[in-house]
Design a protein around this motif. Structure first.
Motif, PDB file in Angstrom:
ATOM      1  N   UNK A  77       0.598  -1.272  -0.388  1.00  0.00           N
ATOM      2  CA  UNK A  77       0.323   0.191  -0.374  1.00  0.00           C
ATOM      3  C   UNK A  77       0.746   1.202   0.139  1.00  0.00           C
ATOM      4  N   UNK A  78       0.477   2.048  -0.706  1.00  0.00           N
ATOM      5  CA  UNK A  78       1.117   3.517  -0.779  1.00  0.00           C
ATOM      6  C   UNK A  78       1.229   4.432   0.439  1.00  0.00           C
ATOM      7  N   UNK A  79       0.538   3.827   1.746  1.00  0.00           N
ATOM      8  CA  UNK A  79       0.705   4.233   2.343  1.00  0.00           C
ATOM      9  C   UNK A  79       1.069   3.660   4.023  1.00  0.00           C
ATOM     10  N   UNK A  80       1.701   2.040   3.150  1.00  0.00           N
ATOM     11  CA  UNK A  80       2.466   1.581   4.345  1.00  0.00           C
ATOM     12  C   UNK A  80       4.412   1.571   4.427  1.00  0.00           C
ATOM     13  N   UNK A  81       4.950   2.244   5.710  1.00  0.00           N
ATOM     14  CA  UNK A  81       6.303   2.166   5.680  1.00  0.00           C
ATOM     15  C   UNK A  81       6.570   1.547   5.852  1.00  0.00           C
ATOM     16  N   UNK A  82       7.641   1.194   4.895  1.00  0.00           N
ATOM     17  CA  UNK A  82       8.495  -0.248   5.101  1.00  0.00           C
ATOM     18  C   UNK A  82       9.254  -0.510   6.049  1.00  0.00           C
ATOM     19  N   UNK A  83       9.998   1.075   6.069  1.00  0.00           N
ATOM     20  CA  UNK A  83      11.045   0.847   6.916  1.00  0.00           C
ATOM     21  C   UNK A  83       9.861   0.894   8.299  1.00  0.00           C
ATOM     22  N   UNK A  84       9.507   1.284   8.974  1.00  0.00           N
ATOM     23  CA  UNK A  84       8.538   1.374  10.155  1.00  0.00           C
ATOM     24  C   UNK A  84       7.377  -0.238  10.322  1.00  0.00           C
ATOM     25  N   UNK A  85       7.619  -0.421   9.186  1.00  0.00           N
ATOM     26  CA  UNK A  85       6.835  -1.131   8.643  1.00  0.00           C
ATOM     27  C   UNK A  85       5.023  -1.569   9.654  1.00  0.00           C
ATOM     28  N   UNK A  86       4.759   0.045   9.470  1.00  0.00           N
ATOM     29  CA  UNK A  86       3.174   0.496   9.371  1.00  0.00           C
ATOM     30  C   UNK A  86       2.870   0.808   8.984  1.00  0.00           C
ATOM     31  N   UNK A  87       1.155   1.441   9.194  1.00  0.00           N
ATOM     32  CA  UNK A  87       0.448   2.792   8.343  1.00  0.00           C
ATOM     33  C   UNK A  87       0.450   3.537   8.687  1.00  0.00           C
ATOM     34  N   UNK A  88       0.924   4.592   8.049  1.00  0.00           N
ATOM     35  CA  UNK A  88       1.241   5.350   7.774  1.00  0.00           C
ATOM     36  C   UNK A  88      -0.629   6.735   8.330  1.00  0.00           C
ATOM     37  N   UNK A  89      -1.473   6.123   8.195  1.00  0.00           N
ATOM     38  CA  UNK A  89      -2.831   6.382   7.709  1.00  0.00           C
ATOM     39  C   UNK A  89      -3.535   5.638   9.157  1.00  0.00           C
ATOM     40  N   UNK A  90      -3.124   4.895  10.206  1.00  0.00           N
ATOM     41  CA  UNK A  90      -3.221   4.294  11.033  1.00  0.00           C
ATOM     42  C   UNK A  90      -4.714   4.826  11.517  1.00  0.00           C
TER      43      UNK A  90
END
Length: 143
Positions: A77-90
């Motif tokens: 997903x374009x809102x997924x941060x692969x470094x933090x392994x999390x959703x940037x719009x959680x």
């Protein structure tokens, strides 16, 4: 004479266990669709400080006559941060994401629920989710 009521109860009538481990597996992997409606797009825009037009243009696509979040070529997903392994719009994630894994497709049988385990480490573990709560979540998104 059998009790007809018990025959109509779903296999998960006693509830299920699930706690999100925030592994990010449901945000990554094989390509798919994450449906979004206007109110969800507005919430994402507000959270990110973008206009709804920017969110529509940069993060959604039309698919089968509906709007879906976009993804990278690898399926993330374009809102997924692969470094933090999390959703940037959680906090503003769409209903489809909020209701995972309680989708009708995952609840159709005990086998389909158990098939989630390799990819979703929280399925079948953690907090108890009652039948009523499962049905409430499943009713929000028909997947």
């Amino acid at each position: 004479m059998s009790d007809q009521n018990s025959e109509q109860e779903p296999w998960y009538r006693d509830g299920l266990n699930f706690t999100c481990t925030q592994c990010g597996n449901c945000c990554t992997g094989a390509p798919g669709v994450v449906w979004v409606d206007d109110s969800e797009i507005e919430a994402i825009a507000e959270l990110t400080g973008k206009t709804t037009g920017e969110v529509l243009l940069m993060h959604t696509r039309l698919y089968a006559g509906r709007r879906s979040l976009t993804e990278y070529a690898n399926g993330d997903c374009t809102f997924f941060d692969p470094e933090k392994r999390g959703c940037t719009i959680y906090e503003a994630r769409p209903t489809q994401c909020r209701t995972w894994p309680f989708w009708n497709s995952n609840l159709k049988s005990k086998e389909s629920w158990e098939a989630l385990s390799p990819d979703c480490p929280g399925a079948g573990k953690g907090a108890f989710i009652s039948l009523e709560e499962i049905q409430k979540r499943a009713a929000q998104t028909d997947l």
